[in-house]
Write an enzyme that holds these catalytic residues in place. Structure first.
Site, mmCIF file in Angstrom:
data_model
loop_
_atom_site.group_PDB
_atom_site.id
_atom_site.type_symbol
_atom_site.label_atom_id
_atom_site.label_comp_id
_atom_site.label_asym_id
_atom_site.label_seq_id
_atom_site.Cartn_x
_atom_site.Cartn_y
_atom_site.Cartn_z
ATOM 1 N N VAL A 152 -16.292 11.257 31.541
ATOM 2 C CA VAL A 152 -17.387 11.495 32.491
ATOM 3 C C VAL A 152 -18.735 11.568 31.769
ATOM 4 O O VAL A 152 -19.717 10.940 32.193
ATOM 5 C CB VAL A 152 -17.136 12.787 33.307
ATOM 6 C CG1 VAL A 152 -18.217 12.948 34.375
ATOM 7 C CG2 VAL A 152 -15.760 12.761 33.955
ATOM 8 N N GLU A 166 -20.585 18.852 42.575
ATOM 9 C CA GLU A 166 -20.051 17.788 43.442
ATOM 10 C C GLU A 166 -18.908 17.024 42.784
ATOM 11 O O GLU A 166 -17.906 16.685 43.419
ATOM 12 C CB GLU A 166 -21.182 16.813 43.811
ATOM 13 C CG GLU A 166 -20.748 15.696 44.728
ATOM 14 C CD GLU A 166 -20.230 16.215 46.064
ATOM 15 O OE1 GLU A 166 -21.014 16.823 46.796
ATOM 16 O OE2 GLU A 166 -19.033 16.037 46.356
ATOM 17 N N LYS A 217 -9.200 22.347 43.426
ATOM 18 C CA LYS A 217 -10.151 21.664 44.323
ATOM 19 C C LYS A 217 -10.111 22.287 45.719
ATOM 20 O O LYS A 217 -11.148 22.477 46.367
ATOM 21 C CB LYS A 217 -9.823 20.175 44.370
ATOM 22 C CG LYS A 217 -10.034 19.503 43.012
ATOM 23 C CD LYS A 217 -9.376 18.137 42.973
ATOM 24 C CE LYS A 217 -9.628 17.428 41.651
ATOM 25 N NZ LYS A 217 -8.806 16.222 41.487
HETATM 26 N N1 LIG Z 1 -12.016 12.022 34.021
HETATM 27 C C1 LIG Z 1 -12.228 12.057 35.334
HETATM 28 O O1 LIG Z 1 -12.043 11.066 36.043
HETATM 29 C C2 LIG Z 1 -12.731 13.326 35.995
HETATM 30 C C3 LIG Z 1 -12.927 13.349 37.384
HETATM 31 C C4 LIG Z 1 -13.430 14.505 37.981
HETATM 32 C C5 LIG Z 1 -13.703 15.609 37.214
HETATM 33 N N2 LIG Z 1 -13.463 15.571 35.866
HETATM 34 C C6 LIG Z 1 -13.777 16.766 35.078
HETATM 35 O O2 LIG Z 1 -14.837 16.437 34.171
HETATM 36 C C7 LIG Z 1 -14.706 17.190 32.983
HETATM 37 C C8 LIG Z 1 -14.652 16.246 31.794
HETATM 38 O O3 LIG Z 1 -13.543 15.394 31.961
HETATM 39 P P1 LIG Z 1 -13.334 14.111 31.001
HETATM 40 O O4 LIG Z 1 -12.217 13.348 31.613
HETATM 41 O O5 LIG Z 1 -14.622 13.436 30.763
HETATM 42 O O6 LIG Z 1 -12.806 14.828 29.676
HETATM 43 P P2 LIG Z 1 -12.576 14.171 28.245
HETATM 44 O O7 LIG Z 1 -12.595 12.694 28.315
HETATM 45 O O8 LIG Z 1 -11.392 14.852 27.667
HETATM 46 O O9 LIG Z 1 -13.884 14.633 27.430
HETATM 47 C C9 LIG Z 1 -14.098 15.954 27.061
HETATM 48 C C10 LIG Z 1 -15.318 16.004 26.153
HETATM 49 O O10 LIG Z 1 -15.574 17.365 25.832
HETATM 50 C C11 LIG Z 1 -15.747 17.487 24.424
HETATM 51 N N3 LIG Z 1 -15.251 18.802 24.004
HETATM 52 C C12 LIG Z 1 -14.012 19.291 24.138
HETATM 53 N N4 LIG Z 1 -13.938 20.536 23.626
HETATM 54 C C13 LIG Z 1 -15.173 20.811 23.157
HETATM 55 C C14 LIG Z 1 -15.764 21.901 22.486
HETATM 56 N N5 LIG Z 1 -15.036 23.005 22.229
HETATM 57 N N6 LIG Z 1 -17.052 21.841 22.162
HETATM 58 C C15 LIG Z 1 -17.786 20.737 22.419
HETATM 59 N N7 LIG Z 1 -17.304 19.657 23.052
HETATM 60 C C16 LIG Z 1 -16.021 19.703 23.396
HETATM 61 C C17 LIG Z 1 -14.936 16.372 23.810
HETATM 62 O O11 LIG Z 1 -15.482 16.079 22.529
HETATM 63 P P3 LIG Z 1 -14.897 14.900 21.589
HETATM 64 O O12 LIG Z 1 -15.134 13.629 22.360
HETATM 65 O O13 LIG Z 1 -15.729 14.965 20.366
HETATM 66 O O14 LIG Z 1 -13.456 15.228 21.387
HETATM 67 C C18 LIG Z 1 -15.143 15.254 24.847
HETATM 68 O O15 LIG Z 1 -16.310 14.542 24.540
HETATM 69 C C19 LIG Z 1 -13.436 18.043 33.170
HETATM 70 O O16 LIG Z 1 -13.791 19.305 33.682
HETATM 71 C C20 LIG Z 1 -12.658 17.274 34.209
HETATM 72 O O17 LIG Z 1 -11.771 18.088 34.950
HETATM 73 C C21 LIG Z 1 -12.993 14.455 35.236
#
Ligand SMILES: NC(=O)c1ccc[n+]([C@@H]2O[C@H](COP(=O)([O-])OP(=O)(O)OC[C@H]3O[C@@H](n4cnc5c(N)ncnc54)[C@H](OP(=O)(O)O)[C@@H]3O)[C@@H](O)[C@H]2O)c1
Length: 432
Positions: A14, A126, A202
């Protein structure tokens, strides 16, 4: 007026998408704000986006605490740890927060909203529900003038994908889950998704907004899709139903009931044909009537677009209260006793012995439950147990559960009975 200065923590699926939107000249984001800083765990990782124009922070709490940031965008994930600490730090000094983190908002929404209000900040989420589908906004704005009685949705794309693939390909839950993990559609540890907890997070958020109550995750009854078999999908299909993981909140006489569980939906039900990884929400409200929202519930583009819409609302002064009303006006949700009445689907694996069906019918009759339809799989020579499926006419859930308990005690079943509610199009969604 000077532009709002934005910092993003989390540059995964995201976060990367939001950075791309800032870099896109066609996006409205740059008109009233500018991205100035980013943070993630590993600075050296190539993320396919140019991060050189932005200040880098190793620590998201330091980014959230930086006085040069007006809006902190939390895209790390997780209900506690770095995400929570950083959001608390931003709100605590009056910086606005935009997050996609449903677990954080479902578990700590009241305390975070309280901090936002106390410090004159906004908390927007959102993207936490429904990915690209504006479910939060719809409830906060479009349905705000109506009285919602039910919110019911397909809120987890992974579960919906698995159930759709099982039906279309005839493969088992385990086979489809394993393929989804290989394709990156499901997490290595799928418990949050297939166990129903993501949908419950959710639902907690949607119910709070729809019913004007504080978010109360502990109050959601959660059942996942792990026990749904190919036999269920096939036999339910023969009876005119499709199985979906339904997250449903109802307000009955001021009390709120919330549950996530698999259900059999008649083919003409508004949620029955929502396939693959799509998400959907049906809202019953007076005087609006029934409203349905549908679209892509996850993925970089849709989720980043929802984050961007919150940012634009902030920049244009349209951001309201986190849950639609000041926290002091949100009641603690009185818990409804599930006095549910409905029709049910019951799958039993029974020992192949004479008199078994009569014994089961007897236990149902004892609870005054009438059978609507009955299906039995052909008995093969090598199996000593056979699946049977029945659906009931409308009865009280408490009596259905009592009958299931009595059947399980008969020593004719080879595994725990599996019970699902049956929902028809046009059926009132309320629980009692
Ligand atoms: N993916 C979806 O389609 C989606 C849809 C709706 C909502 N969401 C929500 O959006 C949020 C992000 O999801 P995502 O899928 O983008 O997750 P993701 O791909 O796993 O990315 C997580 C990011 O957070 C960073 N991170 C993790 N632990 C950290 C820490 N302790 N300090 C600093 N940075 C840290 C990671 O760093 P590194 O890259 O360096 O490891 C990575 O860049 C979540 O709350 C998820 O539930 C996601």
């Amino acid at each position: 007026m000077s532009k709002l200065r934005v910092g993003i923590a989390g540059l995964g699926t995201v976060g990367r998408g939001v950075v791309r939107l800032f870099a896109d000249d066609a996006s409205r984001l740059n008109e009233k704000m500018q991205l100035v800083a980013v943070s993630a765990r590993t600075a050296a990782r190539d993320r396919g986006v140019d991060l050189t124009p932005y200040r880098w922070f190793d620590d998201p709490v330091a980014l959230a605490s930086d006085p040069g940031i007006d809006v902190f965008v939390e895209l790390i994930g997780g209900s506690d740890g770095a995400a929570k600490a950083a959001v608390e730090a931003a709100l605590g000094r009056g910086a606005h927060v935009v997050t996609a983190n449903k677990a954080l908002v479902a578990l700590h929404g009241s305390a975070l909203a309280e901090s936002a209000e106390r410090n004159g900040a906004k908390l927007l989420f959102e993207a936490a529900v429904g990915g690209g589908v504006p479910m939060v906004k719809a409830l906060k704005e479009s349905v705000a003038g109506s009285r919602a009685s039910t919110v019911a949705g397909i809120l987890n794309g992974t579960c919906n994908y698995i159930l759709t693939e099982m039906e279309n390909s005839g493969r088992s839950f385990e086979a489809v889950l394993s393929e989804a993990q290989g394709l990156g559609y499901a997490e290595a540890d799928p418990t949050t998704d297939v166990g129903g907890f993501d949908a419950a997070h959710k639902l907690t958020i949607l119910s709070a907004i729809a019913f004007g109550t504080r978010p109360d995750f502990a109050h959601v009854r959660v059942e996942g899709i792990e026990r749904v078999t190919l036999t269920d999908i096939r036999l339910a299909g023969k009876l005119g139903y499709r199985i979906k993981l339904i997250a449903k909140g109802s307000q009955v006489d001021g009390a709120v009931e919330m549950h996530v569980r698999p259900a059999c939906l008649s083919f003409d039900h508004p949620l029955a044909n929502v396939g693959g990884s799509l998400n959907a929400l049906v809202v019953d409200a007076e005087p609006s009537g029934q409203l349905t929202f549908i679209g892509r519930g996850a993925g970089e583009g849709p989720t980043a677009a929802s984050v961007a819409s919150d940012l634009i609302d902030l920049a244009e002064g349209r951001a309201g209260y986190a849950f639609g009303k000041p926290l002091t006006q949100l009641g603690a949700a009185p818990r409804a006793t599930p006095a549910e009445r409905g029709r049910y689907y019951l799958r039993l694996l029974v020992k192949d012995r004479p008199g078994v069906v009569a014994a089961i019918s007897d236990r149902l009759a004892h609870e005054e439950i009438s059978i609507e339809s009955f299906l039995q799989m052909p008995v093969s020579e090598k199996h000593t147990a056979v699946p049977i499926v029945l659906t009931t006419q409308t009865c009280a859930r408490s009596r259905m559960e009592a009958a299931v308990k009595a059947i399980a005690a008969l020593d004719v079943t080879a595994e725990a009975p599996f019970l699902m509610p049956v929902e028809h199009a046009g059926q009132r969604w309320s629980s009692s």
